[in-house]
Design an enzyme around this catalytic site. Structure first.
Site, mmCIF file in Angstrom:
data_model
loop_
_atom_site.group_PDB
_atom_site.id
_atom_site.type_symbol
_atom_site.label_atom_id
_atom_site.label_comp_id
_atom_site.label_asym_id
_atom_site.label_seq_id
_atom_site.Cartn_x
_atom_site.Cartn_y
_atom_site.Cartn_z
ATOM 1 N N GLU A 403 0.748 -1.296 0.095
ATOM 2 C CA GLU A 403 -0.017 -0.130 0.068
ATOM 3 C C GLU A 403 0.937 1.390 -0.121
ATOM 4 O O GLU A 403 0.822 2.102 0.802
ATOM 5 C CB GLU A 403 -1.051 0.190 1.216
ATOM 6 C CG GLU A 403 -2.203 -1.081 1.005
ATOM 7 C CD GLU A 403 -3.035 -0.550 0.128
ATOM 8 O OE1 GLU A 403 -3.085 0.372 -0.509
ATOM 9 O OE2 GLU A 403 -4.244 -1.401 0.031
ATOM 10 N N GLU A 472 -3.920 -10.320 -0.360
ATOM 11 C CA GLU A 472 -5.000 -10.452 0.703
ATOM 12 C C GLU A 472 -6.203 -10.810 0.353
ATOM 13 O O GLU A 472 -6.641 -10.469 -0.731
ATOM 14 C CB GLU A 472 -4.970 -9.268 1.350
ATOM 15 C CG GLU A 472 -3.541 -8.601 1.905
ATOM 16 C CD GLU A 472 -3.402 -7.096 2.442
ATOM 17 O OE1 GLU A 472 -4.615 -6.727 3.014
ATOM 18 O OE2 GLU A 472 -2.342 -6.543 2.656
HETATM 19 C C1 IPT Z 1 -5.269 -3.604 3.347
HETATM 20 C C2 IPT Z 1 -3.869 -3.599 4.009
HETATM 21 O O1 IPT Z 1 -2.809 -4.052 2.962
HETATM 22 C C3 IPT Z 1 -3.804 -4.432 5.266
HETATM 23 O O2 IPT Z 1 -2.647 -3.944 5.653
HETATM 24 C C4 IPT Z 1 -4.845 -4.358 6.063
HETATM 25 O O3 IPT Z 1 -4.742 -3.001 6.590
HETATM 26 C C5 IPT Z 1 -6.028 -4.784 5.274
HETATM 27 O O4 IPT Z 1 -6.259 -3.721 4.344
HETATM 28 C C6 IPT Z 1 -7.328 -4.500 6.314
HETATM 29 O O5 IPT Z 1 -6.936 -5.272 7.324
HETATM 30 S S1 IPT Z 1 -5.528 -2.453 2.159
HETATM 31 C C7 IPT Z 1 -7.080 -2.010 2.099
HETATM 32 C C8 IPT Z 1 -7.089 -0.670 1.409
HETATM 33 C C9 IPT Z 1 -7.691 -2.997 1.517
#
Ligand code: IPT
Length: 944
Positions: A403, A472
Site C-alpha cells: 500500500e 490479501e
Molecule cells: C489492506 C492492507 O494492506 C492491510 O495491511 C490491512 O490494513 C487490510 O487492508 C485491512 O485489514 S489495504 C485496504 C485498502 C484493502
C-alpha cells in the site's frame, strides 16, 4: 536537518549481509538495560555523560509503551501525526537505553560488529562515548563496526531511540505504533579471514533430478555437505549432483558447513528452483497453489517482540491447519521465523518494510514512492531485506512492500532486486499495470473479478500473462470470513489463479485486565478501533472458527461421495498419499457403532481415485460414515494420527416419525391456557411453563448482534445499516388473535418495528403430543422484502440449564457460507463453552443442522428440542441486545436466564469488513417460510 527528519537511510553501518550464526564468538546484549524516556529530542538531556542509576530498568528487546512508558496507539491507514514529510512532531518520545557489559575473557581482539535486528523507528548509537551512527528501517538489521572501541571491562552502549522519524512515513503498516529496541542486540567477533557474507545457490532441475550448487563468498571459503559427499567445494565453483528437492511439503534440508581457516558457519541447504512458465508460478516445475496467510508479528503481552518459541507456535499451528504459505506482512520478520519456515516447510513472500498508506486519503499527493528525496531510503530497505534473507529456500518471492501506491522509487527497488537475485520473482500489489513486477497481485478481489482474471479476460496484456495471486483476501475480522469455498473453486479451476493469503493470521489484541484491548482503548485521539483484531487466531493464538474453516477448505486430501462409493483426491502440490492412513467410523445417531481401516491406493499429486465403501453393519437411526486421512507416522509438526482430510457420507436416514397424536383440547383456567405439558399466557399466547419449567417465549426474532462483517467497511451500504434503518433490532409483537377453541392453540401476530409500515406476520400453531408440544410457525412478510440477519425464534430457559447436547453439525459454530468444517455428530458442551470469545463481542456460536438438542441442569431437568428435520441454535447467558452493546468480552455478564435462539435460517457472514459482502446465494431474504419444532420437558433425576 536533524538525522531524525532526514529522509535518507541511516548511516554508519556496514553494508547489509546475510543473517547467520558462526563459531566465531558472540555476545548477546539482550537483558536488562537502563531506560529514560524524554518527551522530545529537544528535551532529552545528554545520554552519554550521565549517571543512570536513577533510571528505570527496561528489558531489551521490548517496546517501551508495553512497559508503562507512554501508551500504545493504533491507526490503520492514517498517520498519527501531521502529514508534513519528512517532518515529525517535536513531541517525539525519545527513549535513551544504556547497558554496560564486559567482554568474556576469551574475546578475541580485532574486528567486531554490533548488530541490531530491529529498532523502531530510529536509533542513534554510541559505544564508549563514540557515536557509531544512526539506524532507520525498523524491521531491518543494522550492523556497526566496533572492534577498535571495545574494552575488556565496562563497555557502555547507549542507544537513543525516537518514536518518530522520517522513516515513520515509510512504516505506516496497519498495526500498533510501538517503539523501542524490539529485536536482538548482539556483539559478533569477526575474525580476520572469516566469512563476511555468503550466498548459497541451490537450484533443482526437476527434469534430471539434479541439484546445482554454488556458493558465492570470498575465494577461500569452502563448503562441505557430508550427506551429499560434498567436501571442500570452493566458493565460485558449481557442482551438479543428485539431490532430494526442498518444498513446503518436503522441506528437505542438507546440513553443511562453510569454512575458512578462521571461521565455520553451519548452513542448511534446500534445493529448489522458482520459475514463471506459461503464466504460472512454479517451484521445481510444479504449479503452486498458495494456501496462505498474512502474518504480522504479534504477541498480546510483548507486541512485536516475538520469541523463537512464539514463531514456532505460529509455524506449527499453520502446518497443522494445512497452511502452506506466508506473506510476511508488511516487513521482514524476525530472522528466526524464516529459519523455521525452511525447517518445517512454508512458502514465503518476504516483504520489505515499507508502507505509505496514509498518503492514500490525500490522493497520494507527495507520496514518497515517487519523490526523489526518498529514493535512497527505498533502495536501502530493499537491499537490507534481500541481503539478510537471500539464503532462505522458503523465500520464493520478494515483495517491495504494501500500500505505497506506485512510483519510480518502487520501480528501482524491483529493478535492483531482480538484478541482485534473478532466482526470485518480484511481487508488489500496488503496481497495478504490473510494469515492474513479475506476479499479478490483488487484494480483496471478489470471486467474480478473480473469475475474469482466471478466464484471461483482463484487458491489460501484461497482467494477463502473469500468474495471479490474492496477496490479501478473506478478511478474518470477527465472525468470518464467509465465502472461502468460492475462492477455492476458482483457484482450482483456473491455472493462473494460484491462491492467496488470508488477511490475517493473528488478532493484534493487547492483553488488558479481563480482556484484549484494541484501538481507542488507550485514549488515542485518532484510531481505528477493533480493525486491528482481524486474525484467524485470537491474540493468545487460540484458533478461531475462521481458522478451522480455512483448514477444512484447504485440506490437502479431499474425501467425497463418488459415483460408486468414495472419491478421494490428492490436492498436495508435490507428495503422494503414501504417508497417510485412511480410517472410517460409522455413527448411528452420533454414536460410533463400527470402524475400520480403508484401503486407498496411492494417489499422486493431482490424482483422484474411487474407493468402494467398506461393508457396514445395519443401523437403526440416522447414520453417517466419516472417513479420515491422517498421518501414518509423526512429522516434525504433528503427531501420527493428525487428520489432513476428512469427508462424510449419509448412510441411512432417520426413521420417519409418525405424526404424534394430538392431546388437546386446550383448557382455560383463570389466568392460563393449558395444552399438554405447556402453560400459556392467555393474552399473548406465549409459552410460560413447560413441564413445570419456567420459560419465556419462544417468539419470532430476526435480529443478531451484528458482526464486523455485517457492519462492513462502507457503513451506509452495509447489511447492518440496512437492518438498523429498518428497525429489525426493535421489533414489536402485536397479538392479532389467540384462538384456543379446538385441539390446537393458534396465535396470530404481526411483528414490526416502530415507525415502519412493514412487518412480518407470525402465526404459531401449538399442538400437544405424548410428552411435549409441537410448534408450527408460519412467517409471512408484510411489505418487507429486504434481508434478515436470521429467521427463527428466541426463548429463555432457566439459568440452571447450562449443559447442552446435540445431534447435528458440530462441534464448532457454522453459518451458511462458513460451514465446511462442521460434521454431523453428537456433541456436548456447556452453555459457556458454546461461546466464541471474539475480541469485539458479536454474533457467534451458531450450531447448525441440529436434529435435536437437549439443554439440561445438573440433575437432568431440562428441555429437549427436536427439529423437523433440523434447526440452528445458539444458547447464551445474555441476550442479543447485550451482545450487541458489549465492547469487550468482559462486558458480557451472565444473567439469570439462558437465552436460546432456534432458527430456520441465518444470513451468511461474507467478509465485508474489508472485501466482498455475503454472496447472493447466502443472503437471507424475507419470504414466506414455515418451520416446525418440538419441545419436550425433561424431568430432573433422569440420566441424559
Ligand atoms: C489492506 C492492507 O494492506 C492491510 O495491511 C490491512 O490494513 C487490510 O487492508 C485491512 O485489514 S489495504 C485496504 C485498502 C484493502
Amino acid at each position: 536537518m536533524s538525522y531524525v527528519e532526514d529522509p535518507g537511510p541511516g548511516h554508519g553501518s556496514v553494508p547489509p549481509r546475510a543473517a547467520f550464526r558462526s563459531d566465531a564468538p558472540s555476545l548477546s546484549l539482550n537483558g536488562t538495560w537502563r531506560f529514560r524516556l524524554s518527551p522530545g529530542l529537544a528535551a532529552a538531556p545528554d545520554p552519554i555523560d550521565v549517571d543512570d542509576t536513577g533510571w528505570d530498568e527496561l528489558p531489551v528487546p521490548s517496546l517501551w509503551q508495553l512497559h508503562g512508558h507512554g501508551k500504545p496507539a493504533y491507526t490503520n491507514v492514517h498517520y498519527p501525526f501531521p502529514v508534513d514529510p519528512p517532518h515529525v512532531p517535536s513531541e517525539n518520545p525519545t527513549g535513551d537505553h544504556r547497558r554496560r557489559f564486559d567482554l568474556p575473557a576469551s574475546w578475541p581482539a580485532g574486528s567486531a560488529l554490533l548488530r541490531f535486528d530491529g529498532i523502531d523507528s530510529c536509533g542513534r548509537i554510541w559505544l564508549n562515548g563514540t557515536e557509531l551512527g544512526v539506524t532507520k528501517g525498523s524491521r531491518l538489521p543494522s550492523e556497526f563496526e566496533v572492534g577498535p572501541l571495545l574494552k575488556p571491562r565496562d563497555n557502555l552502549l547507549v542507544v537513543r531511540v525516537h518514536q518518530w522519524s522520517a522513516g515513520s512515513y515509510l512504516e505506516d503498516q496497519d498495526m500498533w505504533w510501538l517503539s523501542g529496541i524490539f529485536r536482538d542486540v548482539t556483539l559478533l567477533a569477526r575474525p580476520a579471514g572469516g566469512i563476511g557474507d555468503y550466498w548459497l545457490h541451490a537450484d533443482y532441475d526437476h527434469t534430471t533430478g539434479l541439484g546445482t550448487l554454488r556458493v558465492d563468498a570470498d575465494p577461500d571459503v569452502v563448503l562441505d555437505i557430508p550427506a551429499l559427499g560434498v567436501t571442500g567445494l570452493p566458493a565460485g565453483e558449481t557442482r551438479e549432483l543428485p539431490v532430494e528437492p526442498w518444498s513446503a511439503e518436503t522441506p528437505r534440508l542438507y546440513e553443511g558447513t562453510l569454512s575458512t581457516v578462521a571461521e565455520r558457519v553451519p548452513v542448511r541447504i534446500g534445493f529448489r528452483t522458482v520459475s514463471i512458465e506459461d503464466g504460472q508460478l512454479k517451484v521445481n516445475g510444479r504449479r503452486l497453489l498458495l494456501r496462505g496467510v498474512n502474518r504480522h508479528e504479534h504477541d498480546p503481552h510483548t507486541g512485536r517482540v516475538v520469541s523463537r518459541e512464539t514463531a514456532l507456535a505460529d509455524v506449527l499451528l499453520m502446518k497443522r491447519h494445512h497452511i502452506n504459505a506466508v506473506r510476511t506482512s508488511h516487513y521482514p520478520p524476525d530472522p528466526a521465523f524464516l529459519e523455521l519456515c525452511d525447517e518445517y516447510g512454508l512458502w514465503v513472500i518476504d516483504e520489505c518494510d515499507l508502507e505509505t498508506h496514509g498518503f492514500g486519503p490525500l490522493g497520494w499527493e507527495r507520496n514518497p514512492s515517487s519523490e526523489p528525496m526518498w529514493a535512497e531510503a527505498y533502495l536501502d530497505r530493499m537491499r537490507r531485506t534481500v541481503e539478510r534473507d537471500k539464503n532462505r529456500p522458503s523465500v520464493i518471492l520478494w515483495s517491495l512492500g504494501n500500500e505505497s501506491h506506485t512510483g519510480e522509487n518502487l520501480a528501482r527497488m524491483a529493478e535492483w532486486a531482480r538484478e541482485r537475485d534473478p532466482s526470485r520473482p518480484v511481487h508488489y500489489e500496488g503496481d497495478y499495470d504490473c510494469s515492474y513486477v513479475d506476479v499479478h497481485s490483488r487484494m480483496y478481489a471478489s470471486p467474480e473479478e478473480v473469475e475474469r482474471i482466471g478466464k484471461l479476460e483482463d484487458d491489460n496484456e501484461r497482467r494477463r500473462d502473469l500468474p495471479f495471486v490474492l496477496c490479501e483476501y478473506a478478511h478474518a475480522m470477527g465472525n468470518g470470513p464467509g465465502g472461502l469455498l468460492e475462492y477455492r473453486e476458482l483457484f482450482e479451476r483456473y491455472p493462473n489463479c494460484q491462491g492467496g493469503f488470508v488477511w490475517e493470521w493473528i488478532d493484534h489484541g493487547l492483553a488488558a485486565p479481563g480482556h484484549f484491548a484494541y484501538g481507542g482503548d488507550f485514549g488515542e485521539p485518532l484510531h481505528d478501533g477493533n480493525f486491528v483484531v482481524d486474525g484467524l487466531v485470537f491474540p493468545d493464538r487460540t484458533p478461531s472458527p475462521g481458522l478451522v474453516e480455512f483448514a477444512k477448505i484447504i485440506e490437502p486430501v479431499r474425501i467425497e461421495a463418488g459415483a460408486s462409493g468414495l472419491r478421494v483426491s490428492n490436492h498436495y502440490d508435490f507428495v503422494s498419499t503414501e504417508h497417510l492412513t485412511f480410517t472410517w467410523v460409522l455413527e448411528d445417531e452420533g454414536v460410533a457403532v463400527a470402524e475400520g481401516v480403508l484401503d486407498v491406493p496411492t494417489l499422486h499429486s493431482g490424482q483422484s481415485g474411487s474407493v468402494p465403501l467398506p461393508a457396514l453393519p445395519p443401523t437403526g437411526g440416522e447414520s453417517w460414515l466419516t472417513i479420515s486421512a491422517s498421518l501414518a507416522s509423526a512429522t516434525s509438526w504433528a503427531p501420527a494420527g493428525h487428520v489432513v482430510g476428512w469427508g462424510q457420507l449419509p448412510v441411512s436416514p432417520a426413521a420417519t416419525r409418525s405424526p404424534a397424536p394430538s392431546r388437546g383440547p386446550v383448557f382455560r383456567t383463570a389466568d392460563r391456557l393449558l395444552l399438554g405439558a405447556g402453560e400459556f399466557d392467555p393474552a399473548t399466547g406465549t409459552l410460560t411453563t413447560l413441564g413445570g419449567h419456567a420459560v419465556r417465549g419462544p417468539r419470532l426474532d430476526v435480529w443478531r448482534a451484528t458482526t464486523d462483517n455485517d457492519r462492513g467497511s462502507s457503513p451506509g451500504e452495509s447489511d447492518a445499516s440496512q437492518w438498523l434503518a429498518a428497525g429489525l433490532h426493535r421489533m414489536q409483537h402485536r397479538v392479532i388473535e389467540v384462538n384456543a377453541d379446538g385441539d390446537e392453540l393458534l396465535v396470530r401476530t404481526r411483528v414490526a418495528p416502530a415507525a415502519q409500515p412493514f412487518g412480518l406476520f407470525a402465526d404459531y400453531t401449538w399442538t400437544a403430543f405424548d410428552d411435549g408440544l409441537r410448534l408450527r410457525v408460519e412467517v409471512t412478510p408484510d411489505g418487507y422484502a429486504g434481508t434478515l440477519p436470521r429467521l427463527g425464534l428466541t426463548m429463555a430457559v432457566p439459568a440452571a440449564f447450562g449443559s447442552v447436547e446435540w445431534f447435528g453439525a458440530g462441534p464448532g459454530e457454522a453459518y451458511p457460507d462458513s460451514r465446511q468444517a462442521v460434521r454431523v455428530g453428537r456433541f456436548s458442551s456447556s452453555v459457556d463453552g458454546l461461546q466464541t470469545p471474539y475480541v469485539f463481542p458479536q454474533e457467534n456460536g451458531n450450531r447448525t443442522a441440529v436434529r435435536w438438542a437437549r439443554l439440561t441442569a445438573p440433575d437432568g431437568a431440562g428441555l429437549q428440542l427436536d427439529g423437523d428435520p433440523a434447526f440452528d441454535f445458539t444458547a447464551r447467558r445474555w441476550d442479543a441486545a447485550a451482545l450487541e452493546a458489549a465492547r469487550h468480552t468482559d462486558d458480557l455478564v451472565s444473567g439469570d436466564l439462558v437465552h436460546v435462539t432456534l432458527d430456520v435460517a441465518q444470513h451468511g457472514l461474507g467478509s465485508a469488513a474489508c472485501g466482498p459482502g455475503v454472496l447472493p446465494r447466502y443472503r437471507l431474504f424475507a419470504r414466506k417460510t414455515s418451520f416446525t419444532l418440538r419441545f419436550r420437558p425433561l424431568a430432573g433425576g433422569v440420566a441424559n
